[in-house]
Design an enzyme around this catalytic site. Structure first.
Site, PDB file in Angstrom:
ATOM      1  N   LYS A 167       7.556  -9.603  -3.081  1.00  0.00           N
ATOM      2  CA  LYS A 167       6.718  -8.737  -3.916  1.00  0.00           C
ATOM      3  C   LYS A 167       7.398  -8.435  -5.248  1.00  0.00           C
ATOM      4  O   LYS A 167       6.762  -8.507  -6.303  1.00  0.00           O
ATOM      5  CB  LYS A 167       6.404  -7.430  -3.161  1.00  0.00           C
ATOM      6  CG  LYS A 167       5.407  -7.636  -2.017  1.00  0.00           C
ATOM      7  CD  LYS A 167       5.277  -6.434  -1.092  1.00  0.00           C
ATOM      8  CE  LYS A 167       4.394  -6.782   0.103  1.00  0.00           C
ATOM      9  NZ  LYS A 167       4.279  -5.724   1.108  1.00  0.00           N
ATOM     10  N   GLN A 196       6.819  -0.010   2.376  1.00  0.00           N
ATOM     11  CA  GLN A 196       6.711  -1.153   3.286  1.00  0.00           C
ATOM     12  C   GLN A 196       6.641  -0.667   4.737  1.00  0.00           C
ATOM     13  O   GLN A 196       7.450   0.150   5.175  1.00  0.00           O
ATOM     14  CB  GLN A 196       7.897  -2.109   3.085  1.00  0.00           C
ATOM     15  CG  GLN A 196       7.832  -3.384   3.897  1.00  0.00           C
ATOM     16  CD  GLN A 196       6.693  -4.316   3.480  1.00  0.00           C
ATOM     17  OE1 GLN A 196       6.236  -4.304   2.330  1.00  0.00           O
ATOM     18  NE2 GLN A 196       6.213  -5.126   4.404  1.00  0.00           N
ATOM     19  N   ASP A 209      -1.604   0.188  -1.899  1.00  0.00           N
ATOM     20  CA  ASP A 209      -1.874  -0.404  -0.583  1.00  0.00           C
ATOM     21  C   ASP A 209      -3.227   0.058  -0.042  1.00  0.00           C
ATOM     22  O   ASP A 209      -3.688  -0.451   0.993  1.00  0.00           O
ATOM     23  CB  ASP A 209      -0.788   0.043   0.406  1.00  0.00           C
ATOM     24  CG  ASP A 209       0.125  -1.093   0.811  1.00  0.00           C
ATOM     25  OD1 ASP A 209      -0.291  -2.261   0.675  1.00  0.00           O
ATOM     26  OD2 ASP A 209       1.239  -0.805   1.268  1.00  0.00           O
TER      27      ASP A 209
END
Ligand code: GUN
Length: 296
Positions: A60, A104, A127
């Site tokens: 990422k 994460q 997200d």
């Protein structure tokens, strides 16, 4: 004897589409910089030493670099307490340079992802996992959407897969993938069946799917015989194993070779959904930037 024509699935190349999305995003960032504006910024929070998570996060931050997004890495040891983590999120919420925050997952077992997400500013929720973002998706309002589902929809669009009026079957009901994908498909007028680990006669349900999205988290779970001829198969799984000679093997949630013989479209693993997830994270970061700075 009449020979049946064997359809061979067209591979949906997520790697190529992601590269083209990144190219467009890079041009957008270049335009912002040329206009004297600051770079968009993404903060990535990683707790613990899970190897797969570390690899995803590296991927990422490297992708951020490719398009000119600044990335801010915040790494914590596995034993980090909740207060430290919440303080970090609060600081990132307030930081002018940070447009998107990604924590994460999964977090180590002693930390509650729910609690972390409850403090995360929904305007920076790249997200799409906060209650606010999920609610906005379910209500059909604008907002930041989870990256994998948006990536899947982009693949369907790129390959002109008709969604309206089609029967879409989604295996998996996570907040990150299954639930939001079902919503996005329904918003495009698909008839959606949600399946999960307790669903009965799953093979038969799959055999009726025009679009089959598999996020089961089980290696090669969906067999070729479950796939309706001419269907579009989207494999969200990724599993790292070893072959007979000890070589590293990556596979998905679908028995690819068999499924590809009957499907009209199919995503490979790797190179299908995975790269799209990362590309959409970058896209979400730029959307968050534009909204925060009032450009859009
Ligand atoms: N873990 C596996 N996939 C994801 C993702 O898309 N976002 C986050 N935050 N964690 C993940």
């Amino acid at each position: 004897m009449v020979l049946q024509e064997q359809s061979v699935g067209q591979v949906m190349d997520g790697k190529a589409l992601a590269a083209s999305v990144r190219e467009t995003l890079k041009q957008e960032v270049d335009m912002l910089l040329a206009a004297g504006k600051r770079r968009p910024g993404l903060a990535v929070v990683l707790v613990g030493d899970d190897k797969a998570s570390a690899l995803y996060v590296k991927n990422k931050t490297q992708s951020c670099k490719k398009v000119g997004i600044e990335s801010f890495m915040h790494t914590f040891p596995a034993a980090t307490d909740m207060e430290t983590l919440l303080n970090c999120i609060t600081t990132l919420n307030e930081s002018e340079a940070v447009d998107g925050i990604l924590v994460q997952l999964p977090l180590p077992a002693h930390l509650s992802s729910e609690e972390v997400l409850s403090v995360l500013d929904p305007n920076k929720d790249v997200d799409g996992l906060t209650i606010e973002s999920m609610g906005r998706l379910f209500a059909g309002k604008t907002g930041l959407r989870p990256c994998t589902p948006v990536g899947v929809m982009a693949l369907l669009e790129q390959y002109n897969v008709e969604v309206e009026g089609k029967h879409a079957v989604v295996i998996g009901r996570s907040n990150l993938v299954g639930k939001p994908i079902a919503m996005l498909l329904m918003q495009k007028n698909a008839t959606v069946t949600m399946c999960h680990s307790r669903t009965k006669d799953l093979d038969q349900i799959c055999q009726n799917a025009d679009i089959l999205v598999v996020a089961a988290g089980k290696r090669e779970f969906v067999k070729g015989s479950w796939v309706k001829p001419g269907a579009c198969v989207i494999d969200v799984g990724i599993h790292h194993t070893h072959g007979p000679a000890g070589e590293s093997v990556i596979s998905g949630d679908v028995q690819y070779v068999d499924a590809a013989k009957v499907a009209r479209f199919i995503t490979p693993v790797p190179g299908g959904v995975g790269p799209m997830t990362v590309a959409m994270l970058l896209a979400n970061t730029i959307v968050a930037y534009e909204r925060r700075t009032g450009i859009k």
